[in-house]
Design a protein around this motif. Structure first.
Motif, PDB file in Angstrom:
ATOM      1  N   GLU A 512       8.916 -42.033  16.766  1.00 35.68           N
ATOM      2  CA  GLU A 512       8.714 -43.479  16.779  1.00 35.68           C
ATOM      3  C   GLU A 512       9.555 -44.202  15.729  1.00 35.68           C
ATOM      4  OE1 GLU A 512       4.576 -43.932  16.163  1.00 35.68           O
ATOM      5  OE2 GLU A 512       4.017 -43.331  18.205  1.00 35.68           O
ATOM      6  N   THR A 650       9.299 -50.644  12.722  1.00 36.48           N
ATOM      7  CA  THR A 650       8.255 -50.528  13.737  1.00 36.48           C
ATOM      8  C   THR A 650       8.406 -51.615  14.792  1.00 36.48           C
ATOM      9  OG1 THR A 650       6.763 -49.588  12.072  1.00 36.48           O
ATOM     10  CG2 THR A 650       5.772 -50.443  14.092  1.00 36.48           C
ATOM     11  N   ARG A 653      11.132 -50.738  17.160  1.00 39.17           N
ATOM     12  CA  ARG A 653      10.723 -49.689  18.098  1.00 39.17           C
ATOM     13  C   ARG A 653       9.885 -50.278  19.230  1.00 39.17           C
ATOM     14  NH1 ARG A 653       6.007 -47.298  18.287  1.00 39.17           N
ATOM     15  NH2 ARG A 653       5.451 -47.995  16.184  1.00 39.17           N
ATOM     16  N   LEU A 654       8.944 -51.155  18.893  1.00 40.63           N
ATOM     17  CA  LEU A 654       8.108 -51.778  19.916  1.00 40.63           C
ATOM     18  C   LEU A 654       8.941 -52.674  20.834  1.00 40.63           C
ATOM     19  CD1 LEU A 654       5.024 -52.715  17.714  1.00 40.63           C
ATOM     20  CD2 LEU A 654       5.239 -50.802  19.306  1.00 40.63           C
ATOM     21  N   ARG A 657      10.691 -50.493  23.274  1.00 39.57           N
ATOM     22  CA  ARG A 657       9.765 -50.005  24.295  1.00 39.57           C
ATOM     23  C   ARG A 657       9.511 -51.073  25.355  1.00 39.57           C
ATOM     24  NH1 ARG A 657       4.169 -47.794  22.115  1.00 39.57           N
ATOM     25  NH2 ARG A 657       3.733 -50.030  21.950  1.00 39.57           N
ATOM     26  N   GLU A 658       9.425 -52.340  24.922  1.00 39.95           N
ATOM     27  CA  GLU A 658       9.224 -53.423  25.880  1.00 39.95           C
ATOM     28  C   GLU A 658      10.431 -53.556  26.815  1.00 39.95           C
ATOM     29  OE1 GLU A 658       6.566 -55.415  26.519  1.00 39.95           O
ATOM     30  OE2 GLU A 658       5.539 -53.968  25.223  1.00 39.95           O
TER      31      GLU A 658
END
Length: 839
Positions: A512, A650, A653-654, A657-658
């Protein structure tokens, strides 16, 4: 030769390679042994078809096989760098460093002893010159431990043991080939009896030169790969060029060891690459090299085995006696290392204990393989080596290799079974039952969630749940009813499960990108140490490994000395920043483990074990927080900068992912998705850039945190900060000894210490001082001071302390209070004069 025919032969070799691995698994023989046997059979079959008149249809194929343009240089310049480079990329260098003593013993000292022993034995039993005998000794000293490593992994042998053998494989090839080049030069120049002094002098030069060339090539290649960070294929291409250019440059241009250069280049990339390249790039690069090395290793075995019939064409009865001499001497020399020197090093605490059954397996598993055959072939093809020497080198090296492969290789698994290594220990057996029980608990929870989405009939779900529950109950009962396991071992099992869960959390956080690639290898290595220490020494091993993960290392202390005495701040700044990141990573991981004990351990090992593990985990968190507090105090604001960087990483990373989810759902097209990821990569590169830490300017800020110095102005604080000397101590380390002369006063910037005097003990923490009474009373110290946590101390010399005392009323009052607690009259401290000067 027809290109179609060569292509057919090469493709057929890949077909053989592909089928040999499942064949080895079916017949339970080492993969290398199967490849060697197949290669020999192909070589014998090709020779037979060419010699017989039964059929001429296969003569072109047989001729193509026997006349493949495969010479020694192909092995040395094409296959060998590939194998060595991939091995260096695959080893865990930080874990190898832990076992550097046994690795060097088996890889370097054992090679030297084996070379000298075989050379001396052949010199006494043959007419060969000593240089040729030593050349043969160097050729047959290389080992191929892949077979024994594979078997050790299949029987769950200690990881440390497999790592020692892998480290031996990496370095003994380099050492043996460096010796090979040295003695081949003597034989080629017609030097029958080389002086030992000359050989001792030249060997370190070859090694040191190879290390320097390899390091330089590795750094240049890494710099180019960083420039191409957005192009993974370009990075892989650069990595492929690196070992060959390092090998050729070292051998042809610098005149040093090419093998050592390849190893040094690979180790350089292994150490620096994960922190400078993206995780995906590094993973893909490793996968490419794993495939290349698999092909190279298999081809070198098959092709070298094809040449065995040719190398053994002129065998004489007297040669069999010399092969026996080589076999006996090589085995005896290796046995001396394993059963003599290695136990001695263990007694001196320089090496981990390697049990006798494992040493026996390592002895019998010292197979020789393609490298030995390739070196022998290089000698037989040399025009400067005498004919008789070439003949004996080929025969002895080939005969010894065949003995190790056919005799030792085919019986290795049987030997391991006879030694009892294939059976699980009671602790491992209990651990396996625990793993099954814990895994089934997780499976039941996930299956229950999944069946809700399937909309199955209640009867089916109920019946399957009942069936699965019965199996789970049996597994849990088996884990609970391990009556031969003591309570102490149950704690060990619980700690092993906890350490394994910690490693899983670390891997998840690395994927992650919560843990940076710069720190990923180090944090994983510490998790592996935790598991191995727990397996070896139980609770004490777990606590020791946990404490070592937050302790100050020897290299950190060296960096402090360089900073203080030579004003070299870069190493200290790097190590301090790394320590910040690592401690933050530990804190995140330990927080994720809080619920694991309650969810998993308590169900199997009960409340007592769960409470003990919770207590140990709490202590670890306290140690990490104490170490972080010390760094925050010394470098205010830097921890916050790293935490902000973590939040930004972080968020990226999110965001990624989206974008992936939108691409899969068809909401955005491929071109837009690529553009978004490119923009994201630019922002990620900026975030991954670690903030600068200026260790030279932080001490004034640290001094300001002490209540004792609040009444000093800025100029006095700066003057004081220049006089203070930073000292880092680990838990359990003695700071001051009893009856010593006072050298100054210590102020505790972080951590805690314990004072013991006259049968009494008391503890001091952050912001307090010690050592002042002995200084002011002008008497030897009566207390012994020991750190009870990793601590940062500030030492102020006697003269500077007295000058500070004259200026600071707050410090005077603190000393008076401290003296009153110990029953010492204030006038004995000499305060009168100081107070008059202040007044």
């Amino acid at each position: 030769m027809d290109i179609v025919l060569i292509t057919t032969v090469v493709a057929s070799l890949f077909l053989v390679i592909g089928l040999a691995e499942p064949l080895a698994g079916r017949v339970k023989l080492p993969y290398s042994v199967i490849l060697a046997i197949i290669g020999i059979l192909i070589g014998i079959g090709a020779s037979f078809f060419l010699a017989t008149e039964l059929t001429d249809a296969l003569n072109p194929v047989a001729g193509a096989i026997l006349n493949l343009p495969i010479r020694a240089n192909v092995f040395l310049y094409v296959f060998l760098p590939t194998l060595l480079f991939q091995t260096t990329l695959g080893v865990n260098i930080r874990r190898m460093i832990d076992d550097w003593v046994p690795i060097l013993v088996l890889a370097v000292i054992a090679v030297l002893v084996s070379t000298l022993a075989i050379g001396s034995a052949l010199g006494a039993t043959s007419a060969l010159p000593l240089a040729a005998c030593l050349l043969i000794g160097a050729i047959v000293s290389t080992t191929d431990p892949s077979a024994v490593v594979g078997i050790f992994r299949s029987i769950s042998a200690p990881r440390r043991l497999a790592r020692i053998i892998e480290g031996e494989s990496l370095l003994n090839d380099a050492a043996a080939i460096a010796l090979f080049g040295l003695f081949l030069g003597y034989v080629s120049r017609g030097v029958p009896d080389p002086g030992l002094e000359d050989a001792i002098f030249r060997f370190p030069v070859l090694v040191a030169g190879g290390v320097l060339v390899g390091w330089a090539c590795g750094r240049v290649a890494l710099a180019l790969m960083i420039l191409c960070r957005r192009y993974e294929l370009a990075q892989m291409s650069l990595s492929v060029a690196l070992p060959y250019l390092a090998y050729i440059g070292a051998e042809q241009l610098a005149g040093v060891s090419g093998v050592i250069a390849v190893v040094a280049a690979g180790l350089t990339l292994n150490l620096a690459g994960p922190g400078r390249l993206s995780p995906s790039s590094w993973t893909n690069l490793r996968e490419v090299w794993d495939l290349l090395a698999h092909w190279a290793g298999a081809l070198i075995f098959v092709l070298a085995a094809l040449l065995i019939p040719r190398l053994l064409e002129e065998v004489r009865p007297s040669d069999l006696m010399l092969i026996t001499v080589v076999v006996v001497t090589a085995t005896a020399a290796r046995a001396v290392m394993l059963f003599g020197l290695l136990p001695l090093l263990s007694m001196l605490r320089l090496s981990p204990v390697v049990e006798r059954p494992y040493r026996t397996a390592i002895l019998w598993g010292g197979l020789r393989g393609a490298v030995t055959l390739a070196l022998a072939l290089a000698v037989t093809e040399s025009t400067r080596v005498p004919i008789e020497v070439k003949r004996l080198v080929g025969i002895l090296a080939t005969g010894f290799t065949l003995f190790t492969l056919i005799v030792q290789g085919t019986t290795l698994r049987w030997v391991i079974q006879r030694l009892g290594l294939s059976k699980l220990s009671p602790l491992d057996d209990a651990l396996s039952k625990q793993v099954v029980a814990v895994s089934l608990q997780t499976v039941r929870e996930e299956v229950a969630e999944a069946t809700e989405d399937y909309h199955l009939s209640r009867e089916v779900v109920r019946s399957e749940a009942k069936r699965f529950g019965e199996r789970l109950d049996m597994a849990v009962k088996a884990a609970e009813d391990a009556t031969e396991i003591l309570d102490r071992d149950r704690v060990t099992l619980g700690l092993l499960a906890l350490a394994g869960a910690e490693r899983d959390v670390i891997l998840e956080r690395i994927r992650e990108r919560v843990i940076s690639s710069r720190q990923s290898d180090r944090v994983l290595a510490e998790a592996d140490r935790l598991i191995e220490a727990t397996r070896s020494n139980g609770r004490l091993g777990y606590q020791r490994a946990a404490r070592n993960s937050v302790d100050y290392t020897g290299s950190f202390r060296l960096a402090v000395i360089l900073h203080r005495r030579l004003r070299l701040s870069f190493p200290l700044a790097q190590m301090t920043a790394d320590r910040f990141e690592r401690l933050l990573s530990h804190r995140l991981v330990l927080q994720d483990l809080e619920g694991f004990i309650e969810r998993r351990i308590r169900r199997i090992h009960g409340r007592r074990v769960a409470e003990l593990l919770t207590e140990l985990l709490t202590r670890r968190k306290e140690m990490v927080e104490t170490a972080l507090d010390g760094l925050r105090l010394q470098y205010p604001g830097y921890a916050e900068e790293l935490e902000r960087r973590l939040i930004r990483r972080t968020a990226l990373r999110l965001e990624e992912r989206e974008y992936e989810a939108m691409r899969e759902d068809g909401l955005i097209g491929a071109e837009l998705h690529t553009a978004l990821l490119q923009a994201l990569a630019k922002r990620r590169a900026q975030v991954e850039r670690r903030p600068h830490l200026d260790v030279a300017m932080q001490r004034v800020d640290m001094v300001k945190q002490f209540p004792l110095f609040e009444d000093l102005d800025d100029s006095e604080l700066r003057q004081l900060s220049r006089a203070l000397v930073t000292r880092y101590v680990n838990a359990g380390e003695r700071v001051l000894a009893r009856d010593g002369q006072a050298e100054g006063v210590y102020f505790i910037a972080s951590g805690a210490v314990e004072l013991n005097a006259a049968g009494q003990s008391w503890r001091l923490g952050r912001g307090e001082m010690f050592g002042q009474m002995a200084l002011l009373l002008r008497r030897p110290r009566r207390a012994e001071v020991t750190a009870i946590a990793p601590s940062t101390l500030l030492l102020l010399d006697a003269e500077s302390f007295r000058a500070l005392l004259r200026k600071s009323e707050r410090l005077q009052r603190a000393l008076q209070d401290s003296a009153a607690k110990r029953g010492i009259a204030p006038e004995r401290l000499g305060f009168g004069e100081a107070q008059r000067e202040v007044g």
